[in-house]
Design a protein around this motif. Structure first.
Motif, PDB file in Angstrom:
ATOM      1  N   CYS A  74       0.803  -1.226   0.000  1.00 44.61           N
ATOM      2  CA  CYS A  74       0.000   0.000   0.000  1.00 44.61           C
ATOM      3  C   CYS A  74       0.837   1.278   0.000  1.00 44.61           C
ATOM      4  O   CYS A  74       1.709   1.461   0.846  1.00 44.61           O
ATOM      5  CB  CYS A  74      -0.942  -0.022   1.205  1.00 44.61           C
ATOM      6  SG  CYS A  74      -2.091   1.373   1.224  1.00 44.61           S
ATOM      7  N   SER A  75       0.510   2.166  -0.912  1.00 40.94           N
ATOM      8  CA  SER A  75       1.201   3.450  -1.003  1.00 40.94           C
ATOM      9  C   SER A  75       0.791   4.408   0.109  1.00 40.94           C
ATOM     10  O   SER A  75       1.429   5.445   0.301  1.00 40.94           O
ATOM     11  CB  SER A  75       0.898   4.105  -2.357  1.00 40.94           C
ATOM     12  OG  SER A  75      -0.496   4.327  -2.503  1.00 40.94           O
ATOM     13  N   GLN A  76      -0.277   4.061   0.854  1.00 36.87           N
ATOM     14  CA  GLN A  76      -0.758   4.940   1.915  1.00 36.87           C
ATOM     15  C   GLN A  76      -0.244   4.539   3.301  1.00 36.87           C
ATOM     16  O   GLN A  76      -0.563   5.177   4.296  1.00 36.87           O
ATOM     17  CB  GLN A  76      -2.284   4.933   1.931  1.00 36.87           C
ATOM     18  CG  GLN A  76      -2.914   5.321   0.601  1.00 36.87           C
ATOM     19  CD  GLN A  76      -4.427   5.372   0.669  1.00 36.87           C
ATOM     20  OE1 GLN A  76      -5.007   6.316   1.216  1.00 36.87           O
ATOM     21  NE2 GLN A  76      -5.083   4.361   0.122  1.00 36.87           N
ATOM     22  N   SER A  77       0.564   3.465   3.361  1.00 40.24           N
ATOM     23  CA  SER A  77       0.998   2.943   4.653  1.00 40.24           C
ATOM     24  C   SER A  77       2.099   3.805   5.273  1.00 40.24           C
ATOM     25  O   SER A  77       2.727   4.635   4.602  1.00 40.24           O
ATOM     26  CB  SER A  77       1.508   1.512   4.497  1.00 40.24           C
ATOM     27  OG  SER A  77       2.793   1.507   3.910  1.00 40.24           O
ATOM     28  N   SER A  78       2.364   3.543   6.540  1.00 40.51           N
ATOM     29  CA  SER A  78       3.359   4.319   7.284  1.00 40.51           C
ATOM     30  C   SER A  78       4.781   4.086   6.783  1.00 40.51           C
ATOM     31  O   SER A  78       5.674   4.909   7.019  1.00 40.51           O
ATOM     32  CB  SER A  78       3.290   3.954   8.773  1.00 40.51           C
ATOM     33  OG  SER A  78       3.570   2.570   8.967  1.00 40.51           O
ATOM     34  N   ILE A  79       5.013   2.957   6.082  1.00 41.20           N
ATOM     35  CA  ILE A  79       6.358   2.648   5.614  1.00 41.20           C
ATOM     36  C   ILE A  79       6.548   2.961   4.129  1.00 41.20           C
ATOM     37  O   ILE A  79       7.619   2.720   3.571  1.00 41.20           O
ATOM     38  CB  ILE A  79       6.696   1.166   5.867  1.00 41.20           C
ATOM     39  CG1 ILE A  79       5.669   0.249   5.208  1.00 41.20           C
ATOM     40  CG2 ILE A  79       6.763   0.874   7.368  1.00 41.20           C
ATOM     41  CD1 ILE A  79       6.023  -1.234   5.293  1.00 41.20           C
ATOM     42  N   SER A  80       5.529   3.500   3.495  1.00 43.30           N
ATOM     43  CA  SER A  80       5.620   3.829   2.077  1.00 43.30           C
ATOM     44  C   SER A  80       6.250   5.208   1.878  1.00 43.30           C
ATOM     45  O   SER A  80       5.996   6.139   2.644  1.00 43.30           O
ATOM     46  CB  SER A  80       4.222   3.820   1.448  1.00 43.30           C
ATOM     47  OG  SER A  80       4.243   4.374   0.151  1.00 43.30           O
ATOM     48  N   THR A  81       7.074   5.325   0.847  1.00 45.49           N
ATOM     49  CA  THR A  81       7.647   6.623   0.473  1.00 45.49           C
ATOM     50  C   THR A  81       7.055   7.108  -0.850  1.00 45.49           C
ATOM     51  O   THR A  81       7.567   8.048  -1.449  1.00 45.49           O
ATOM     52  CB  THR A  81       9.172   6.521   0.358  1.00 45.49           C
ATOM     53  OG1 THR A  81       9.510   5.545  -0.649  1.00 45.49           O
ATOM     54  CG2 THR A  81       9.798   6.128   1.689  1.00 45.49           C
ATOM     55  N   ALA A  82       5.988   6.445  -1.301  1.00 41.19           N
ATOM     56  CA  ALA A  82       5.349   6.836  -2.561  1.00 41.19           C
ATOM     57  C   ALA A  82       4.767   8.247  -2.434  1.00 41.19           C
ATOM     58  O   ALA A  82       4.157   8.586  -1.414  1.00 41.19           O
ATOM     59  CB  ALA A  82       4.248   5.851  -2.921  1.00 41.19           C
ATOM     60  N   PRO A  83       4.942   9.071  -3.455  1.00 45.80           N
ATOM     61  CA  PRO A  83       4.420  10.445  -3.403  1.00 45.80           C
ATOM     62  C   PRO A  83       2.926  10.487  -3.705  1.00 45.80           C
ATOM     63  O   PRO A  83       2.520  10.533  -4.863  1.00 45.80           O
ATOM     64  CB  PRO A  83       5.223  11.161  -4.487  1.00 45.80           C
ATOM     65  CG  PRO A  83       5.528  10.082  -5.484  1.00 45.80           C
ATOM     66  CD  PRO A  83       5.694   8.806  -4.701  1.00 45.80           C
ATOM     67  N   ILE A  84       2.116  10.423  -2.661  1.00 47.81           N
ATOM     68  CA  ILE A  84       0.665  10.433  -2.860  1.00 47.81           C
ATOM     69  C   ILE A  84       0.050  11.636  -2.155  1.00 47.81           C
ATOM     70  O   ILE A  84       0.663  12.238  -1.263  1.00 47.81           O
ATOM     71  CB  ILE A  84       0.012   9.146  -2.318  1.00 47.81           C
ATOM     72  CG1 ILE A  84       0.209   9.048  -0.800  1.00 47.81           C
ATOM     73  CG2 ILE A  84       0.553   7.929  -3.038  1.00 47.81           C
ATOM     74  CD1 ILE A  84      -0.688   8.052  -0.132  1.00 47.81           C
TER      75      ILE A  84
END
Length: 342
Positions: A72-82
């Motif tokens: 998931c791009s919305q998780s605490s460990i994601s660095t995805a620019p959302i």
């Protein structure tokens, strides 16, 4: 008669697919996939004819999630620019429903990130749902995370018809995907929604380094849960997530997965969901010979196929969009079933 058609006949006679038969579906030779889909279509057509249910998502709350789900791009460990934002207001939720209604969408899905909803979130969604039901009569599905019994009851009272909480993967593979909540947490939320009279919706994400047996276990688990609607997602690996770069699916394998879910859950709504565009690619139309439902438009943080292409695809297949009247009739059956749950 092919062995797949013989298996379909047995399923229609009420028999269950064995584990070895289930694995054989996933290992079907590529040259035989059309025969497999023909057999899956026999089951699909028996229960749903050539009707297709349309669903649309609104991302009501984005990012800001404390969970560590690897996909998931919305998780605490994601660095995805959302884009991140708190729960949108009632007017925007109703505006989304208006657009869904104009596109002949049957089910409007209100989805929010986070571990679970606050009471304020539940109030905000409930207020919007009351107006949506009065104005447009859409089936409303809420997907707000782990749910408490009193919250489920409030959503039901407000007019929410269905609650989605995916198991996502098998119980044995779950610790490889997330450790911030358990597999049982997810199962219990589905049961909580069901016990409150909400139609249970739960599905999976395929392509997260799971074994074929895990896929079979997922399909069987959802049969045990008696989920009315089963969204089958195919991993769309997002840069910045732990599963970045994972691309182990092929279009033909995705078709085999959809066939498996139809064989194991013959009477249920099987929905081709996130990742269909990048994984099924040009074979998307064939997926509807097993599935009877799709999402139209964008997903949460990824874009979907253009709406007009989806409608053209259905037209080219000779399939029909389920009407609002048919949707309401099916909803009445689901509600009656939920009321009679022990």
């Amino acid at each position: 008669m092919t062995k797949w058609m013989k298996l379909a006949e047995r399923v229609l006679d009420g028999e269950e697919v064995t584990t070895s038969e289930a694995i054989s579906i996933l290992e079907c030779p590529d040259d035989d996939v059309l025969l497999l889909m023909h057999a899956a279509f026999k089951i699909r057509k028996y229960y749903y004819g050539k009707k297709v249910k349309l669903n649309m998502i609104i991302n009501a709350k984005s990012g800001l999630c404390p969970e560590n789900c690897g996909y998931c791009s919305q998780s605490s460990i994601s660095t995805a620019p959302i884009e991140s934002y708190i729960m949108i207001n009632k007017d925007k939720l109703v505006e989304g429903a208006k657009r869904a209604h104009s596109l002949n969408i049957g089910t409007y899905c209100i989805v929010a990130s986070g571990r679970g909803p606050s009471n304020r979130d539940v109030d905000q969604v409930s207020e919007a749902v009351k107006e949506i039901k009065e104005s447009y009569g859409l089936k409303v599905c809420a997907c707000l995370g782990l749910l408490k019994p009193e919250q489920a009851e409030r959503l039901k009272e407000a007019g929410v018809d269905r609650y989605n909480h995916n198991i996502n993967t098998s119980e044995s593979n779950h610790p490889n995907i997330t450790t911030s909540h358990t597999y049982d947490d997810r199962v219990n939320t589905v049961k909580t929604a069901k016990s409150s009279g909400l139609s249970p919706c739960s599905g999976v994400i395929v392509g997260m380094r799971e074994a074929k047996q895990d896929v079979v276990d997922m399909a069987r688990s959802l049969k045990v849960l008696d989920a009315d609607s089963i969204p089958v997602n195919f991993l769309h690996a997002i840069d910045g997530t732990p599963l970045e770069g994972v691309k182990e699916l092929t279009p033909l394998y995705c078709l085999k997965v959809l066939a498996l879910f139809r064989f194991i859950n013959p009477t249920k709504e099987i929905r081709i969901s996130g990742g269909r565009e990048v994984n099924l690619r040009s074979l998307q139309p064939l997926g509807l010979y097993a599935a009877n439902s799709i999402f139209v438009g964008d997903y949460l943080t990824t874009t979907g196929q253009e709406e007009n292409k989806d409608y053209k695809m259905l037209l080219d297949l000779g399939f029909e969009i389920e009407s609002v009247e048919e949707m309401k009739a099916g909803l009445a059956v689901e509600n009656d079933k939920s009321i009679r749950q022990p």
